[in-house]
Design a protein around this motif. Sequence first.
Motif, PDB file in Angstrom:
ATOM      1  N   TYR A   1      25.858 -60.753   4.507  1.00 19.25           N
ATOM      2  CA  TYR A   1      26.725 -59.847   5.236  1.00 19.25           C
ATOM      3  C   TYR A   1      27.215 -60.538   6.498  1.00 19.25           C
ATOM      4  O   TYR A   1      26.436 -61.234   7.166  1.00 19.25           O
ATOM      5  N   PHE A   2      28.469 -60.303   6.839  1.00 12.93           N
ATOM      6  CA  PHE A   2      29.064 -60.940   8.001  1.00 12.93           C
ATOM      7  C   PHE A   2      29.795 -59.884   8.825  1.00 12.93           C
ATOM      8  O   PHE A   2      30.329 -58.913   8.263  1.00 12.93           O
ATOM      9  N   TYR A   3      29.802 -60.112  10.130  1.00 13.74           N
ATOM     10  CA  TYR A   3      30.315 -59.088  11.041  1.00 13.74           C
ATOM     11  C   TYR A   3      31.103 -59.743  12.172  1.00 13.74           C
ATOM     12  O   TYR A   3      30.838 -60.887  12.549  1.00 13.74           O
ATOM     13  N   TRP A   4      32.026 -58.973  12.709  1.00 13.35           N
ATOM     14  CA  TRP A   4      32.654 -59.317  13.976  1.00 13.35           C
ATOM     15  C   TRP A   4      32.464 -58.159  14.943  1.00 13.35           C
ATOM     16  O   TRP A   4      32.640 -56.994  14.572  1.00 13.35           O
ATOM     17  N   TYR A   5      32.121 -58.519  16.188  1.00 14.10           N
ATOM     18  CA  TYR A   5      32.014 -57.587  17.292  1.00 14.10           C
ATOM     19  C   TYR A   5      32.829 -58.155  18.449  1.00 14.10           C
ATOM     20  O   TYR A   5      33.116 -59.343  18.490  1.00 14.10           O
ATOM     21  N   ARG A   6      33.149 -57.303  19.394  1.00 13.62           N
ATOM     22  CA  ARG A   6      33.775 -57.821  20.599  1.00 13.62           C
ATOM     23  C   ARG A   6      33.189 -57.107  21.819  1.00 13.62           C
ATOM     24  O   ARG A   6      32.656 -56.007  21.731  1.00 13.62           O
ATOM     25  N   GLN A   7      33.306 -57.788  22.962  1.00 16.97           N
ATOM     26  CA  GLN A   7      32.868 -57.199  24.222  1.00 16.97           C
ATOM     27  C   GLN A   7      33.929 -57.479  25.268  1.00 16.97           C
ATOM     28  O   GLN A   7      34.092 -58.634  25.707  1.00 16.97           O
ATOM     29  N   ILE A   8      34.659 -56.440  25.627  1.00 20.75           N
ATOM     30  CA  ILE A   8      35.593 -56.548  26.739  1.00 20.75           C
ATOM     31  C   ILE A   8      34.766 -56.595  28.027  1.00 20.75           C
ATOM     32  O   ILE A   8      33.726 -55.942  28.130  1.00 20.75           O
ATOM     33  N   LEU A   9      35.227 -57.369  28.987  1.00 22.98           N
ATOM     34  CA  LEU A   9      34.483 -57.570  30.233  1.00 22.98           C
ATOM     35  C   LEU A   9      34.081 -56.241  30.860  1.00 22.98           C
ATOM     36  O   LEU A   9      34.925 -55.365  31.085  1.00 22.98           O
ATOM     37  N   GLY A  10      32.769 -56.097  31.099  1.00 19.52           N
ATOM     38  CA  GLY A  10      32.272 -54.891  31.753  1.00 19.52           C
ATOM     39  C   GLY A  10      32.041 -53.718  30.819  1.00 19.52           C
ATOM     40  O   GLY A  10      31.648 -52.641  31.273  1.00 19.52           O
ATOM     41  N   GLN A  11      32.298 -53.927  29.516  1.00 17.15           N
ATOM     42  CA  GLN A  11      32.142 -52.821  28.566  1.00 17.15           C
ATOM     43  C   GLN A  11      31.057 -53.151  27.546  1.00 17.15           C
ATOM     44  O   GLN A  11      30.446 -54.207  27.565  1.00 17.15           O
ATOM     45  N   LYS A  12      30.814 -52.191  26.646  1.00 19.87           N
ATOM     46  CA  LYS A  12      29.782 -52.361  25.630  1.00 19.87           C
ATOM     47  C   LYS A  12      30.234 -53.341  24.548  1.00 19.87           C
ATOM     48  O   LYS A  12      31.431 -53.550  24.336  1.00 19.87           O
TER      49      LYS A  12
ATOM     50  N   THR B   1      48.724 -61.179  19.283  1.00 22.05           N
ATOM     51  CA  THR B   1      47.756 -60.798  20.315  1.00 22.05           C
ATOM     52  C   THR B   1      48.405 -59.980  21.421  1.00 22.05           C
ATOM     53  O   THR B   1      49.579 -60.178  21.779  1.00 22.05           O
ATOM     54  N   LYS B   2      47.593 -59.068  21.959  1.00 22.71           N
ATOM     55  CA  LYS B   2      48.007 -58.248  23.094  1.00 22.71           C
ATOM     56  C   LYS B   2      47.074 -58.558  24.266  1.00 22.71           C
ATOM     57  O   LYS B   2      45.972 -59.100  24.076  1.00 22.71           O
ATOM     58  N   LEU B   3      47.513 -58.196  25.455  1.00 19.94           N
ATOM     59  CA  LEU B   3      46.681 -58.459  26.642  1.00 19.94           C
ATOM     60  C   LEU B   3      45.294 -57.843  26.483  1.00 19.94           C
ATOM     61  O   LEU B   3      44.283 -58.452  26.861  1.00 19.94           O
ATOM     62  N   GLU B   4      45.248 -56.649  25.885  1.00 22.10           N
ATOM     63  CA  GLU B   4      43.969 -55.936  25.765  1.00 22.10           C
ATOM     64  C   GLU B   4      43.051 -56.509  24.696  1.00 22.10           C
ATOM     65  O   GLU B   4      41.922 -56.030  24.520  1.00 22.10           O
ATOM     66  N   ASP B   5      43.499 -57.536  23.985  1.00 20.27           N
ATOM     67  CA  ASP B   5      42.610 -58.231  23.048  1.00 20.27           C
ATOM     68  C   ASP B   5      41.726 -59.244  23.754  1.00 20.27           C
ATOM     69  O   ASP B   5      40.828 -59.827  23.134  1.00 20.27           O
ATOM     70  N   SER B   6      41.972 -59.472  25.025  1.00 19.31           N
ATOM     71  CA  SER B   6      41.130 -60.404  25.789  1.00 19.31           C
ATOM     72  C   SER B   6      39.701 -59.868  25.823  1.00 19.31           C
ATOM     73  O   SER B   6      39.449 -58.739  26.274  1.00 19.31           O
ATOM     74  N   ALA B   7      38.773 -60.675  25.335  1.00 20.43           N
ATOM     75  CA  ALA B   7      37.379 -60.235  25.205  1.00 20.43           C
ATOM     76  C   ALA B   7      36.547 -61.407  24.709  1.00 20.43           C
ATOM     77  O   ALA B   7      37.083 -62.453  24.327  1.00 20.43           O
ATOM     78  N   MET B   8      35.221 -61.189  24.685  1.00 23.94           N
ATOM     79  CA  MET B   8      34.331 -62.097  23.952  1.00 23.94           C
ATOM     80  C   MET B   8      34.225 -61.562  22.538  1.00 23.94           C
ATOM     81  O   MET B   8      33.992 -60.371  22.333  1.00 23.94           O
ATOM     82  N   TYR B   9      34.396 -62.441  21.578  1.00 21.48           N
ATOM     83  CA  TYR B   9      34.291 -62.051  20.178  1.00 21.48           C
ATOM     84  C   TYR B   9      33.045 -62.715  19.597  1.00 21.48           C
ATOM     85  O   TYR B   9      32.877 -63.934  19.650  1.00 21.48           O
ATOM     86  N   PHE B  10      32.175 -61.872  19.055  1.00 26.57           N
ATOM     87  CA  PHE B  10      30.915 -62.355  18.493  1.00 26.57           C
ATOM     88  C   PHE B  10      30.927 -62.188  16.981  1.00 26.57           C
ATOM     89  O   PHE B  10      31.257 -61.124  16.465  1.00 26.57           O
ATOM     90  N   CYS B  11      30.526 -63.235  16.297  1.00 25.74           N
ATOM     91  CA  CYS B  11      30.280 -63.174  14.870  1.00 25.74           C
ATOM     92  C   CYS B  11      28.785 -62.967  14.657  1.00 25.74           C
ATOM     93  O   CYS B  11      27.962 -63.438  15.448  1.00 25.74           O
ATOM     94  N   ALA B  12      28.413 -62.268  13.605  1.00 25.49           N
ATOM     95  CA  ALA B  12      27.001 -62.070  13.275  1.00 25.49           C
ATOM     96  C   ALA B  12      26.848 -62.125  11.763  1.00 25.49           C
ATOM     97  O   ALA B  12      27.815 -61.936  11.015  1.00 25.49           O
TER      98      ALA B  12
ATOM     99  N   PRO C   1      27.278 -67.564  19.483  1.00 21.42           N
ATOM    100  CA  PRO C   1      27.420 -67.641  20.939  1.00 21.42           C
ATOM    101  C   PRO C   1      28.696 -66.993  21.468  1.00 21.42           C
ATOM    102  O   PRO C   1      28.832 -66.788  22.672  1.00 21.42           O
ATOM    103  N   GLY C   2      29.632 -66.696  20.582  1.00 15.66           N
ATOM    104  CA  GLY C   2      30.849 -66.016  21.001  1.00 15.66           C
ATOM    105  C   GLY C   2      32.017 -66.946  21.251  1.00 15.66           C
ATOM    106  O   GLY C   2      31.854 -68.144  21.522  1.00 15.66           O
TER     107      GLY C   2
END
Lengths: 113, 116
Positions: free
Chosen positions: B31-42, B82-93, B109-110
């Motif tokens: 199983y493979f996943y993508w997550y993201r974390q916008i600065l200061g958010q969950k 891409t949009k400005l609001e796509d700026s984030a850390m993107y994590f694969c798992a 590591p993101g």
Amino acid sequence: DQQVKQNSPSLSVQEGRISILNCDYTNSMFDYFLWYKKYPAEGPTFLISISSIKDKNEDGRFTVFLNKSAKHLSLHIVPSQPGDSAVYFCAASANNAGNMLTFGGGTRLMVKP
Amino acid sequence: EPEVTQTPSHQVTQMGQEVILRCVPISNHLYFYWYRQILGQKVEFLVSFYNNEISEKSEIFDDQFSVERPDGSNFTLKIRSTKLEDSAMYFCASSRRTSGRTDTQYFGPGTRLTVL
């Protein structure tokens, strides 16, 4: 979306003492809970997990407690070490939801020497 | 110890451009996943992928996003425009997830994506 909540944004503990990090959830379908540790500019590192059929799981200095009736879990670190200083996230998943993790907002733990 | 790897570590792009973020999951994971974390958010779930198809996706994962496993090792996330609001850390798992039971996801590591 506040399905998983960590109410303490930060916690400061003296080296050698116990650190207790708390997490609350609202979704009764969650059946698997995990704690991750995260350093700045790194990915979450898995620490310990617990299934909903248990109420405690222990791994070395780390113990996770699950209170299903209160929808509450906690991570105990004892003894705390300066290297434990990081942000700790709790996360939860439901078997019927594709294994997606729902994260809490994190608690920054500072262990003072 | 096997680990999830991600490239690049930092990607800067102009708004409207396409980006591809790459991940190499742990080799025996299914199983493979993508997550993201916008600065200061969950950290937020984007998508899960199993047996060459999406098994679950969140509301964030709209038509601008796509995932692919182009070969036996890589797992990619494409953002078409891409949009400005796509700026984030993107994590694969990735996780083994055998027998339909939930199990542990291991994160890379993101990739820090900055959209200008």
